[in-house]
Design a protein around this motif. Sequence first.
Motif, PDB file in Angstrom:
ATOM      1  N   ASN A 269       0.862  -1.177   0.000  1.00 48.70           N
ATOM      2  CA  ASN A 269       0.000   0.000   0.000  1.00 48.70           C
ATOM      3  C   ASN A 269       0.908   1.239   0.000  1.00 48.70           C
ATOM      4  O   ASN A 269       1.697   1.426   0.940  1.00 48.70           O
ATOM      5  CB  ASN A 269      -0.877  -0.042   1.261  1.00 48.70           C
ATOM      6  CG  ASN A 269      -1.881   1.079   1.305  1.00 48.70           C
ATOM      7  OD1 ASN A 269      -1.620   2.183   0.816  1.00 48.70           O
ATOM      8  ND2 ASN A 269      -3.037   0.813   1.880  1.00 48.70           N
ATOM      9  N   PRO A 270       0.818   2.095  -1.031  1.00 50.91           N
ATOM     10  CA  PRO A 270       1.757   3.225  -1.110  1.00 50.91           C
ATOM     11  C   PRO A 270       1.641   4.172   0.075  1.00 50.91           C
ATOM     12  O   PRO A 270       2.597   4.906   0.374  1.00 50.91           O
ATOM     13  CB  PRO A 270       1.372   3.921  -2.421  1.00 50.91           C
ATOM     14  CG  PRO A 270       0.055   3.363  -2.825  1.00 50.91           C
ATOM     15  CD  PRO A 270      -0.116   2.036  -2.150  1.00 50.91           C
ATOM     16  N   ARG A 271       0.524   4.106   0.789  1.00 48.07           N
ATOM     17  CA  ARG A 271       0.385   4.995   1.955  1.00 48.07           C
ATOM     18  C   ARG A 271       1.377   4.633   3.054  1.00 48.07           C
ATOM     19  O   ARG A 271       1.700   5.464   3.895  1.00 48.07           O
ATOM     20  CB  ARG A 271      -1.047   4.950   2.487  1.00 48.07           C
ATOM     21  CG  ARG A 271      -2.045   5.687   1.580  1.00 48.07           C
ATOM     22  CD  ARG A 271      -3.457   5.530   2.114  1.00 48.07           C
ATOM     23  NE  ARG A 271      -3.666   6.163   3.400  1.00 48.07           N
ATOM     24  CZ  ARG A 271      -4.599   5.788   4.279  1.00 48.07           C
ATOM     25  NH1 ARG A 271      -5.411   4.773   3.994  1.00 48.07           N
ATOM     26  NH2 ARG A 271      -4.744   6.409   5.436  1.00 48.07           N
ATOM     27  N   TRP A 272       1.861   3.363   3.055  1.00 49.61           N
ATOM     28  CA  TRP A 272       2.877   3.010   4.064  1.00 49.61           C
ATOM     29  C   TRP A 272       4.109   3.894   3.921  1.00 49.61           C
ATOM     30  O   TRP A 272       4.759   4.245   4.908  1.00 49.61           O
ATOM     31  CB  TRP A 272       3.309   1.552   3.923  1.00 49.61           C
ATOM     32  CG  TRP A 272       2.423   0.551   4.581  1.00 49.61           C
ATOM     33  CD1 TRP A 272       1.854  -0.538   4.007  1.00 49.61           C
ATOM     34  CD2 TRP A 272       2.007   0.528   5.967  1.00 49.61           C
ATOM     35  NE1 TRP A 272       1.102  -1.240   4.933  1.00 49.61           N
ATOM     36  CE2 TRP A 272       1.188  -0.605   6.137  1.00 49.61           C
ATOM     37  CE3 TRP A 272       2.244   1.353   7.065  1.00 49.61           C
ATOM     38  CZ2 TRP A 272       0.611  -0.934   7.366  1.00 49.61           C
ATOM     39  CZ3 TRP A 272       1.665   1.036   8.293  1.00 49.61           C
ATOM     40  CH2 TRP A 272       0.860  -0.088   8.430  1.00 49.61           C
ATOM     41  N   LEU A 273       4.455   4.233   2.679  1.00 55.43           N
ATOM     42  CA  LEU A 273       5.712   4.951   2.460  1.00 55.43           C
ATOM     43  C   LEU A 273       5.686   6.349   3.071  1.00 55.43           C
ATOM     44  O   LEU A 273       6.728   6.891   3.429  1.00 55.43           O
ATOM     45  CB  LEU A 273       6.032   5.016   0.960  1.00 55.43           C
ATOM     46  CG  LEU A 273       6.124   3.651   0.274  1.00 55.43           C
ATOM     47  CD1 LEU A 273       6.463   3.807  -1.195  1.00 55.43           C
ATOM     48  CD2 LEU A 273       7.156   2.771   0.965  1.00 55.43           C
ATOM     49  N   GLY A 274       4.494   6.904   3.200  1.00 55.88           N
ATOM     50  CA  GLY A 274       4.397   8.241   3.790  1.00 55.88           C
ATOM     51  C   GLY A 274       3.887   8.217   5.216  1.00 55.88           C
ATOM     52  O   GLY A 274       3.728   9.274   5.838  1.00 55.88           O
ATOM     53  N   ALA A 275       3.607   7.032   5.736  1.00 52.42           N
ATOM     54  CA  ALA A 275       3.014   6.971   7.084  1.00 52.42           C
ATOM     55  C   ALA A 275       4.067   7.331   8.133  1.00 52.42           C
ATOM     56  O   ALA A 275       5.212   6.886   8.048  1.00 52.42           O
ATOM     57  CB  ALA A 275       2.464   5.576   7.349  1.00 52.42           C
ATOM     58  N   PRO A 276       3.683   8.142   9.137  1.00 54.67           N
ATOM     59  CA  PRO A 276       4.664   8.564  10.145  1.00 54.67           C
ATOM     60  C   PRO A 276       5.019   7.434  11.111  1.00 54.67           C
ATOM     61  O   PRO A 276       4.251   6.490  11.292  1.00 54.67           O
ATOM     62  CB  PRO A 276       3.927   9.684  10.894  1.00 54.67           C
ATOM     63  CG  PRO A 276       2.477   9.359  10.734  1.00 54.67           C
ATOM     64  CD  PRO A 276       2.336   8.684   9.389  1.00 54.67           C
ATOM     65  N   ARG A 277       6.175   7.542  11.720  1.00 56.75           N
ATOM     66  CA  ARG A 277       6.628   6.632  12.796  1.00 56.75           C
ATOM     67  C   ARG A 277       6.550   5.175  12.365  1.00 56.75           C
ATOM     68  O   ARG A 277       5.962   4.335  13.047  1.00 56.75           O
ATOM     69  CB  ARG A 277       5.806   6.879  14.079  1.00 56.75           C
ATOM     70  CG  ARG A 277       5.889   8.310  14.595  1.00 56.75           C
ATOM     71  CD  ARG A 277       5.052   8.548  15.812  1.00 56.75           C
ATOM     72  NE  ARG A 277       3.647   8.218  15.633  1.00 56.75           N
ATOM     73  CZ  ARG A 277       2.765   8.934  14.953  1.00 56.75           C
ATOM     74  NH1 ARG A 277       3.151  10.064  14.366  1.00 56.75           N
ATOM     75  NH2 ARG A 277       1.517   8.548  14.837  1.00 56.75           N
ATOM     76  N   THR A 278       7.130   4.892  11.227  1.00 60.65           N
ATOM     77  CA  THR A 278       7.148   3.513  10.741  1.00 60.65           C
ATOM     78  C   THR A 278       8.590   3.088  10.452  1.00 60.65           C
ATOM     79  O   THR A 278       9.436   3.906  10.079  1.00 60.65           O
ATOM     80  CB  THR A 278       6.341   3.357   9.434  1.00 60.65           C
ATOM     81  OG1 THR A 278       6.782   4.356   8.514  1.00 60.65           O
ATOM     82  CG2 THR A 278       4.857   3.494   9.668  1.00 60.65           C
ATOM     83  N   VAL A 279       8.829   1.807  10.623  1.00 58.70           N
ATOM     84  CA  VAL A 279      10.060   1.181  10.131  1.00 58.70           C
ATOM     85  C   VAL A 279       9.608   0.056   9.218  1.00 58.70           C
ATOM     86  O   VAL A 279       8.823  -0.815   9.624  1.00 58.70           O
ATOM     87  CB  VAL A 279      10.924   0.631  11.287  1.00 58.70           C
ATOM     88  CG1 VAL A 279      12.143  -0.099  10.730  1.00 58.70           C
ATOM     89  CG2 VAL A 279      11.373   1.762  12.207  1.00 58.70           C
ATOM     90  N   LEU A 280      10.046   0.083   7.977  1.00 57.92           N
ATOM     91  CA  LEU A 280       9.555  -0.853   6.956  1.00 57.92           C
ATOM     92  C   LEU A 280      10.708  -1.706   6.444  1.00 57.92           C
ATOM     93  O   LEU A 280      11.687  -1.177   5.906  1.00 57.92           O
ATOM     94  CB  LEU A 280       8.932  -0.076   5.786  1.00 57.92           C
ATOM     95  CG  LEU A 280       7.857   0.956   6.155  1.00 57.92           C
ATOM     96  CD1 LEU A 280       7.382   1.696   4.906  1.00 57.92           C
ATOM     97  CD2 LEU A 280       6.668   0.304   6.862  1.00 57.92           C
ATOM     98  N   LEU A 281      10.585  -3.017   6.607  1.00 56.36           N
ATOM     99  CA  LEU A 281      11.632  -3.937   6.159  1.00 56.36           C
ATOM    100  C   LEU A 281      11.078  -4.886   5.095  1.00 56.36           C
ATOM    101  O   LEU A 281       9.872  -5.145   5.058  1.00 56.36           O
ATOM    102  CB  LEU A 281      12.152  -4.765   7.344  1.00 56.36           C
ATOM    103  CG  LEU A 281      12.807  -3.980   8.487  1.00 56.36           C
ATOM    104  CD1 LEU A 281      13.267  -4.949   9.574  1.00 56.36           C
ATOM    105  CD2 LEU A 281      13.961  -3.146   7.989  1.00 56.36           C
ATOM    106  N   PRO A 282      11.960  -5.449   4.247  1.00 54.88           N
ATOM    107  CA  PRO A 282      11.520  -6.312   3.139  1.00 54.88           C
ATOM    108  C   PRO A 282      11.511  -7.807   3.510  1.00 54.88           C
ATOM    109  O   PRO A 282      12.282  -8.583   2.967  1.00 54.88           O
ATOM    110  CB  PRO A 282      12.557  -6.010   2.050  1.00 54.88           C
ATOM    111  CG  PRO A 282      13.815  -5.745   2.824  1.00 54.88           C
ATOM    112  CD  PRO A 282      13.397  -5.091   4.120  1.00 54.88           C
TER     113      PRO A 282
END
Length: 311
Positions: A269-282
């Motif tokens: 979901n592209p909104r994850w990329l702009g969501a605040p206070r997130t750490v996103l791993l693959p």
Amino acid sequence: MSVRILGSSPLVGPALADLGARFPDLHLAPFRSPEWNAALPQAEALVVLVSEPLTETDLDAAPKLKAIGAYSVGLNHVPVAACRDRGIAVVNTPGVLTDATADLALALLMALTRRLAEGEALVRSGTWEGWAPDQLLGRGLAGKDCGILGSGPIGQAFARRVWALGMRPIFWDREGLGGEVDFGPDRAPRLPLADLLPRSAVLSLHCPLTDQTRGLLDRTSLETLPAGAVILNTARGGLMDEPAAIGLLESGHLGGAGLDVYEGEPRLNPRWLGAPRTVLLPHLGSATVETRAAMAHLLCEGLAAALSPTR
Ligand code: DGY
């Protein structure tokens, strides 16, 4: 074409090559490529990655199939019931990735609550002007409740880690079990979801994705988390209503989200990329050399047993 074992990757370590030497022929081709499709009708064993969802149509196209080896503990990408009906053995890799996955959930927790990515970016930007009393303040963990969805091996391994930080683990289990979980150094209660969520300063997901658990954390249940709660997902994206979680991050209700898995990954979901206070791993939960080699070894032992003539 002679094909006994069909997969898309040599995996990590020597296990699959060794299996191919023992049970020729091993054929590797990109999943669903023309070569893979052409080899499928001959295959007696398939090796599939977590990113390679199989369907019953694949089983129809593979009449010689005796076994499927999933290079994962999760089996949501394999039609397990249909395999059972057809007498096809399904082999996966439980146990060997427990610590690696719990370690990664802990890494996400620390990265979020101590703002590691922001701190690192500040230093690398060359604009850091030095120590300041209120610079990049995070949140402490000791004395807070940590809700853990899933009281199996990975959930318990994560409990040991947060217990060592001074947190109080509390569990929910999809079997609806009550009582307590003995997770090693201590015991912790198993609670109904409705009781666990409002207490969880941290909520970590460690249960499989099944028909029962899909969408487990819907908008209503996410809203019952306490203000500032942090969610960690190293299990499967489909367990949680992601747009609802993003909305609660944007509104400021949720304190953070540390994600290793996503609904529909690798497209997220592209909104994850702009969501605040997130750490996103693959999807790195099991990604250590030792763990991936152990997974390959376990998978190949299971396939060897399924392919051996005494079976
Ligand atoms: C698993 O095993 O299910 C992980 O998601 C991939 O290692």
